[in-house]
Design a protein around this motif. Structure first.
Motif: not given
Lengths: 388, 291
Positions: A133, A155, A158-159, A289
């Protein structure tokens, strides 16, 4: 081992090459910037505008060393303005064992449309870092781009282990609205000695509108529908149209931003821009985020509102922002009252901090800001290690 | 000013062509030495409505812009005043500035022609270039509107044409390799790139239209044998442009030319761009190849 860091610069902070004209947008080279200066005895105002228009192809200048080390160039540092950002990148690199990357981008473009670009660049970094990450650190417009990409790519969330926004115009910058009536002006814009390039866009309303209207990325920095000053009020003394974006598009100016006697070029471009500005503001509105921290500035004279005496602009510039972004806009990601930045800064206890008397474009060179960012980076790494 | 010859450099990307009708020439006429240590830029055009300044006012505006762009300690003015050697009413100025650890000198001429058009020429060299002053004086002396009798070309210079101006330029400064034409409303753009034969691979890579970040490109038919592409952005404005691109030919002097066009999605703009690309391609020729 800390998580890799990816830095996103602010508007005009990425170095660009324009292959069709041979021009460079390179804040690190006065020699190159000299070629952007308008030629007053020759030029119609829109010559510069059509050269810097978003349709003129440009590429990030990442393949030129700019006096950096090979491994720094390899990690994208040469794509961002060294004079603004490299001290921060260097400090982050020196204080941890993680790799620090920079992602320059074409800041003229629509921040909605740039999302796949950022997604792809982050994928490359993660591939090089064995799928780890990343921690995103952003300055100014870079924060808006990050939120756009994260919002459009669930998606991607999540990274990313965490995001740190430095001086993001969450609810826009009133100064942009004001310059549509005044251009860049001696006096209210005196602090842009930190960032003299802005003069290139013109010191009167016609020139400024002409040069900026072809750049959706810049236009998307206009105040959003959420921005209020004073609290509970619109930042301009017009209540109609009720829809802010219709107000921007109003052909009566003020309140609309199409200058009287605007050329066909300006009118065509602005019509396209209003849809892009609205779409972007609505896309990122209220979104961040889940692991976000933010710093914003205050105590510098900043355009907070714009008054009008007829068509004459009356400045409203209390010391309540970073010189460019109003404090309420910079702090617009969180409802919580901001904590003053300082040595006791605790990322576990607060999500955002306010920094006093640090000018917008100088934020990433400020040691207090750098120390705060480092503390949050360490905190995100600790959280990530605990999760593993 | 080192070469006592009238021959341009072997990689001088000179081609002849007819500028597309209905488009404005936005080319940066930037003549640059191979090592990048000196260049001459020539700007000639007609100011927009309400933009007309006297030459003296234009000089004052330019000086103000320079003061804003440079830190005070990096900029030193050498001279400002009438350009005695110029055949048109003009002002000259000279200044030095620091950048990237080097000291540079710019000499400029700002003037206005009898048809109301304006001319600015900037010549940038190392501050220590002892030939720069003499060189620029010759450039200034040689300026003539196109159609007037040109001056003989001195050794070390070659005649160049920039829009409506003829002038003599130091031979070591290579011609521009990119020409840009844009409509006044900005809805159609045409670009001509000229590349030396040994850079053909790079030029070939440019045969596809450039794609803005976040855009997709698909083929969209042909126009007079030229492949058309449709480019769509993911942004709010939806489909924006068509692109066209076409390899022209390898010219007898070994140069390769590539023309690209781009327009807004409306029929009129697309057609204007297509016609301009085809016309430009047909008109390209090597010097001496006829008209």
């Amino acid at each position: 081992m800390g998580l890799p860091i990816v830095f996103l610069p602010g508007i005009m902070g990425s170095r660009l090459r324009f292959p069709e004209s041979g021009l460079f947008w390179d804040p690190d080279s006065t020699l190159r910037m000299l070629r952007w200066i308008a030629i007053p005895v020759v030029n119609p105002a829109d010559v510069l505008a059509r050269k810097i228009h978003r349709d003129a192809p440009a590429e990030v200048l990442e393949d030129e060393s700019n006096g950096l080390l090979d491994d720094q160039v390899d990690r994208g540092w040469s794509g961002v303005a060294k004079s603004f950002y490299v001290t921060l990148l260097q400090a982050l690199q020196n204080n941890g064992d993680a790799k620090v990357y920079a992602v320059g981008y074409d800041w003229r473009q629509d921040l909605v449309a740039l999302s796949p670009y950022l997604r792809d660049r982050l994928a490359v970094v993660r591939q090089r870092e064995n799928g780890a990450k990343v921690i995103l650190i952003t300055h100014s417009m870079g924060g808006l781009l990050a939120r756009s990409a994260l919002r459009q790519n669930p998606d991607l969330v999540e990274t990313v282990a965490g995001v740190i926004h430095i001086f993001q115009p969450v609810q826009g910058a009133v100064v942009l609205y004001r310059r549509f009536f005044t251009g860049v002006r001696v006096g209210p814009d005196e602090r842009i000695t930190e960032f003299p390039l802005i003069w290139i866009f013109g010191d009167n309303a016609q020139h400024f509108a002409t040069n900026v209207c072809g750049m959706p990325g810049a236009m998307q920095l206009l105040p959003t529908a959420d921005y209020q000053f004073p609290p509970g009020s619109r930042f301009i003394p017009f209540t109609e149209p009720a829809d802010l974006y219709e107000l921007y598009a109003d052909l009566a100016s003020p309140p609309g931003l199409t200058p009287a006697g605007a050329s066909e070029y300006v009118r065509i471009n602005l019509v396209q821009r209003w849809a892009e500005v609205r779409a972007f503001h609505e896309l990122v509105r209220g979104f961040r985020h889940p692991n976000t921290w933010a710093l914003f500035g205050t105590k510098l004279a900043t355009d907070m509102a714009v008054g009008f005496d007829g068509a004459t602009v009356r400045l409203v510039r209390p010391e309540a922002g970073d010189g460019t972004v109003p404090g309420p806009s910079g702090g617009g990601l969180f409802d919580e009252a901001p904590t003053p930045v300082g040595p006791d800064l605790d990322p576990a206890a607060a999500r955002q901090w306010v920094v006093q008397k640090v000018e917008h474009s100088a934020a990433c060179r400020n040691l207090e800001v750098q120390a705060a960012v480092q503390k949050v980076v360490d905190h995100i790494n600790t959280l990530a290690a605990a999760t593993v | 000013m080192t070469s006592p010859t009238l021959e341009p450099p072997s990689d001088d990307p000179v081609v002849h062509f007819n500028p597309p009708v209905g488009f404005e020439d936005l080319t940066d006429y930037h003549f640059e030495a191979a090592d990048g240590r000196s260049w001459l830029s020539v700007h000639h055009g007609v100011p927009g409505p309400g933009e007309t300044q006297t030459v003296e006012m234009a000089v004052a505006t330019y000086l103000t812009q320079l003061h804003r762009l440079f830190p005070p300690l990096d900029l030193a003015f050498l001279s400002v005043g009438p350009a005695g050697e110029s055949p048109l009413p003009a002002q000259r100025l000279a200044f030095t500035f620091a950048d990237g650890g080097s000291q540079w000198r710019q000499q400029s001429l700002l003037g206005r022609l009898s048809d109301g058009s304006g001319l600015q020429i900037n010549y940038v060299t190392s501050e220590t270039d002892t030939t720069a002053e003499r060189c620029f004086a010759e450039v200034v002396r040689s300026i003539r509107p196109h159609g007037e009798v040109v001056l003989p070309t001195l050794t070390g210079f070659i005649p160049r044409r920039v829009k409506g101006i003829n002038l003599n330029v130091p031979v070591e400064l290579r011609a521009p390799s990119n020409y840009q034409f844009v409509t006044s409303n900005g809805k159609a753009r045409v670009n001509l790139r000229v590349t030396a034969a040994d850079q053909a691979a790079h030029a070939l890579a440019m045969h596809q239209p450039s794609i803005p970040p976040g855009a997709t490109i698909t083929e969209a038919g042909e126009y007079q044998g030229m492949k058309m592409y449709e480019v769509k952005r993911t942004g709010a404005a939806g489909p924006v442009e068509h692109y066209a691109c076409r390899e022209v030919k390898r010219l007898p002097n070994g140069l390769l030319t590539v023309v690209t066009g781009q327009s807004a999605a409306d029929e009129a703009s697309a057609r204007l761009m297509q016609q301009a690309v085809v016309g430009l391609v047909q008109s390209i020729r090597a010097p001496g190849e006829g008209t």
